[in-house]
Design an enzyme around this catalytic site. Structure first.
Site, PDB file in Angstrom:
ATOM      1  N   HIS A 113       0.823  -1.219   0.000  1.00 40.51           N
ATOM      2  CA  HIS A 113       0.000   0.000   0.000  1.00 40.51           C
ATOM      3  C   HIS A 113       0.858   1.272   0.000  1.00 40.51           C
ATOM      4  O   HIS A 113       0.342   2.361  -0.244  1.00 40.51           O
ATOM      5  CB  HIS A 113      -0.914   0.050   1.229  1.00 40.51           C
ATOM      6  CG  HIS A 113      -1.970  -1.009   1.227  1.00 40.51           C
ATOM      7  ND1 HIS A 113      -2.866  -1.152   0.195  1.00 40.51           N
ATOM      8  CD2 HIS A 113      -2.267  -1.991   2.128  1.00 40.51           C
ATOM      9  CE1 HIS A 113      -3.671  -2.181   0.459  1.00 40.51           C
ATOM     10  NE2 HIS A 113      -3.326  -2.713   1.623  1.00 40.51           N
TER      11      HIS A 113
HETATM   12  N1  Q9C Z   1     -11.446   1.748   7.767  1.00 37.33           N
HETATM   13  C1  Q9C Z   1      -2.381  -5.061   4.235  1.00 37.33           C
HETATM   14  O1  Q9C Z   1      -3.043  -6.084   4.182  1.00 37.33           O
HETATM   15  N2  Q9C Z   1      -7.830  -1.250   6.972  1.00 37.33           N
HETATM   16  N3  Q9C Z   1      -2.915  -3.917   4.665  1.00 37.33           N
HETATM   17  C2  Q9C Z   1      -8.228   0.030   7.445  1.00 37.33           C
HETATM   18  C3  Q9C Z   1     -10.037   1.566   7.777  1.00 37.33           C
HETATM   19  C4  Q9C Z   1      -6.504  -1.233   6.531  1.00 37.33           C
HETATM   20  C5  Q9C Z   1      -4.290  -3.859   5.031  1.00 37.33           C
HETATM   21  C6  Q9C Z   1      -9.696   0.128   7.601  1.00 37.33           C
HETATM   22  C7  Q9C Z   1      -6.106  -2.538   5.919  1.00 37.33           C
HETATM   23  C8  Q9C Z   1      -4.681  -2.506   5.457  1.00 37.33           C
HETATM   24  C9  Q9C Z   1      -0.968  -5.053   3.873  1.00 37.33           C
HETATM   25 ZN    ZN Z   2      -3.916  -7.026   2.641  1.00 39.94          ZN
END
Ligand code: Q9C
Ligand code: ZN
Length: 688
Positions: free
Chosen positions: A188
């Protein structure tokens, strides 16, 4: 020159020297002179038994990457240090560790990281090492879904450097493939921004390093993390030498990271068109079959055709069964299979780098399955592949967009239903008219005494063949087969424009057999004269108007769309309905919305006295339908009495010169010119 052309002795020299080794380029220099092209006296190449080729699997794991952790005491964060220790532990338990070649991680340098990220971003991350608690929290909160402690920057450098070292080892041949058990994750992280638990984009930085410093030309990055790797996509969006392919949960842009850029409509820019491949699941709950289907239909053909020098997998395990965030159901066996398939690319040069995955048990068992395959074990057997409808639809969408850029995805190469393959074969063959003529005669002669409807249908099929060389289309679905009523022109696979013409026989023949036939035949005549293709659906419901018949026709239309239209290259499809068939067209439009909007140029209907059918919900769909339809509703139709005229009924108009009630065939005849004028207007507005 390949390994099989070396004798065993040479091979041992290579392995023992522990130098760059088993790959083709270096072997050439190690070859004894005079052995290069061994041919026997009769000119046939001599057979060389293949020597045992040693494969080695590298492994990166540095416990210091556990230092990055959530500062809030007692507050759980899914991206937890135990993720990598869990994986390390299971590999130990199953005696994999001893079989792995340990590749030490090191901190990535500023120079390396800044091949992807800005210096500003590097500095921002760097500063966090010396921050106080409040500053760390504040800085972390400035990003989208990032937490920090004083070791985060160090861990991020270590994770990144670990992936770089492993890939270098693979390129140098120290190991054949490998697994990087690293955190924090990376995909990301954007050039300017930490995001989604990621600080530096480990895989993207590695790919840039390989190209910049290690003479690697082409790289495939396959991202099976449940999330779209927005950072990786950005880093290579116009780089034709790096293919980024991601399979992820998309949910119409709702799922994290929540951008439309994860859709299949984003495919790279400039020289790199087709080098970004997004496979966006419309919902949670995808299974092994869905992933394997996407692999076999999209990932592997592209990987083969691209022929990269190395494959790097952004191997998140948050699509695994049991993951609290991903909510998909991919089994360790399927992860093993995907790994196995990728080993066939790039001479086996394959590196898996951990990204997400938040159920420790799930990610450990998934990683174990992958590592075992990397080590040379065969993956366990999977049950037969049964992809879901949503999966097939997604894959079809991807294929439609990507087949412009990848030969191996072009419609003629895409595997299609058995019957369609035969039809295609038949349509492409010269001098095959005779046997088809015989088939049709046999079919029609046998029918004569059965009943009027059947006879009329049979007569029509024969007429369509004799006049337009149209052939009955095969139907592989047993349930739909009995209707035996789809006929298509032989240019179906070559024409850019296809008409789907749905109409019924049985209620109109009572009025006038000849006129019904005449009006539909006039249509076909006009269409075929313009070199457009046509699929004629002559529907004669067993019980006109009952719900069973409607349901059957709906099914038949979906079948035609999924199994015929999607296998053609045509860019303009026109839907033409008369009488009861109209409702099955609006059903098709509703059921296959995204694809329809893309490929259907216009919808034309002559509902006659039946109710004017409407499309389903969704402003997008309704607006599109209104813009792209032309519905001829007779003057005495109850539709005109409605106070509120909704767009769901499409753009309704009076047929020219129409006064009132008339059989479908007559209205069809009246509207003939106007219908084709409408079609021409649409086509004139688009490049052909
Ligand atoms: N509403 C990886 O799997 N979620 N990152 C945030 C906010 C973030 C996942 C939710 C998920 C990140 C590397
Ligand atoms: Zn992920």
């Amino acid at each position: 020159m390949s390994v099989e052309n070396m004798d065993v002795e040479e091979l041992y020299v290579v392995v023992d020297s522990n130098k760059p080794n088993l790959n083709e380029r270096t072997n050439r220099t190690l070859k004894r002179p005079g052995l290069d092209s061994q041919t026997t006296t009769n000119g046939i190449e001599k057979y060389h038994p293949q020597p045992f080729k040693e494969s080695r699997t590298g492994f990166v794991y540095d416990i210091r990457m556990r230092y990055h952790g959530n500062l809030h005491e007692g507050e759980y964060h899914p991206e937890d240090p135990s993720r990598i220790s869990g994986i390390a532990k299971i590999l130990e338990t199953y005696n994999c560790t001893e079989r792995l070649v340990k590749i030490p991680a090191r901190e990535a340098t500023k120079e390396e990281v800044c091949l992807v990220h800005s210096v500003k971003h590097w500095n921002e991350v760097d500063k966090t090492a010396g921050m106080k608690f409040e500053q760390l929290v504040e800085t972390g909160d400035q990003y989208n879904s990032v937490y920090l402690n004083n070791d985060s920057a160090f861990c991020a450098r270590l994770a990144c450097g670990g992936v770089i070292e492993l890939c270098k080892a693979v390129m140098q041949g120290t190991v054949t493939n490998g697994f990087a058990n690293v955190r924090p994750p990376g995909h990301h992280a954007e050039p300017e921004e930490a995001m989604g638990f990621c600080l530096f984009n480990n895989v993207a930085v590695t790919a840039k390093c390989l190209r910049e410093y290690h003479h690697v030309n082409k790289i495939l990055i396959l991202d099976w993390d449940i999330h779209h790797g927005n950072g990786t996509q950005k880093a290579f969006y116009n780089d034709p030498n790096v293919v980024y392919c991601s399979i992820h949960r998309y949910e119409n842009g709702e799922f994290y990271p929540g951008s439309e850029q994860a859709n299949y409509t984003y495919f790279g820019s400039g020289e790199a068109k087709g080098k970004t491949i997004n496979i966006p699941w419309p919902r949670a709950g995808m299974y092994d079959s869905d992933y394997i289907y996407a692999f076999d239909k999209v990932v592997m053909p592209i990987a083969d055709e691209f022929s990269p020098d190395i494959v790097i997998v952004s191997a998140g395990f948050d699509a695994a069964e049991g993951d609290p965030i991903g909510e998909n159901h991919v089994s360790p066996i399927a992860f093993g299979h995907m790994t196995h398939r990728l080993k066939s690319i790039a001479n086996g040069r394959l590196v898996l780098a951990l990204e997400g995955g938040y159920n420790i048990d799930s990610i450990s068992r998934s990683a174990l399955a992958c590592v075992k395959v990397l080590l040379g074990e065969a993956p366990d057997r999977l049950p037969p592949i049964k992809p879901s409808k949503d999966c097939m639809e997604t894959v079809h969408n991807v294929l439609r967009v990507q087949s412009r850029y990848w030969k191996s995805l072009a419609p003629e190469h895409v595997e299609i239903a058995e019957g369609m393959r035969k039809l295609k074969y038949y349509c492409g063959r010269k001098g095959c008219d005779q046997d088809m003529g015989a088939v049709i005669k046999e079919r029609t002669l046998g029918k004569i005494a059965i009943d009027m409807t059947e006879m009329l249908k049979a007569y029509r099929v024969r007429y369509l063949y004799e006049t337009f060389r149209m052939v009955p289309a095969p139907i592989s679905n047993d349930h739909l087969k009995k209707f035996n009523q789809i006929t298509c022109s032989q240019n179906l696979f070559t024409s850019n424009i296809i008409f789907i013409f749905v109409h019924e026989t049985n209620r109109t023949w009572q009025v006038s057999i000849i006129s019904e036939i005449d009006s539909s035949l006039r249509f076909i005549d006009t269409i075929t004269k313009q070199d457009c293709a046509i699929i004629d659906i002559d529907f004669s419901p067993s019980n006109p108007g009952d719900s069973q018949s409607r349901h059957e026709l709906n099914e038949l239309l979906l079948y035609v769309w999924d199994n015929m239209i999607l296998h053609t290259a045509a860019r303009h499809v026109f839907l033409l309905g008369a009488g009861i068939g109209c409702a099955s067209l609006t059903n098709l439009i509703t059921e296959r919305e995204p694809m329809i909007l893309d490929r259907v140029g216009g919808v034309i209907m002559v509902p006659s006295e039946i109710e004017v059918p409407k499309v389903g919900r969704g402003t997008n769909l309704i607006d599109w339908y209104y813009e792209h339809s032309c519905i001829f509703v007779p003057g005495d139709h109850p539709y005109w009495d409605k106070k509120q005229k909704s767009k769901v009924f499409g753009r309704c108009k009076l047929p020219v010169g129409n006064i009132g009630a008339a059989p479908v065939s007559e209205i069809l005849d009246q509207c003939h010119q106007e219908i084709f004028r409408y079609v021409y207007t649409i086509l004139a507005g688009e490049e052909l």
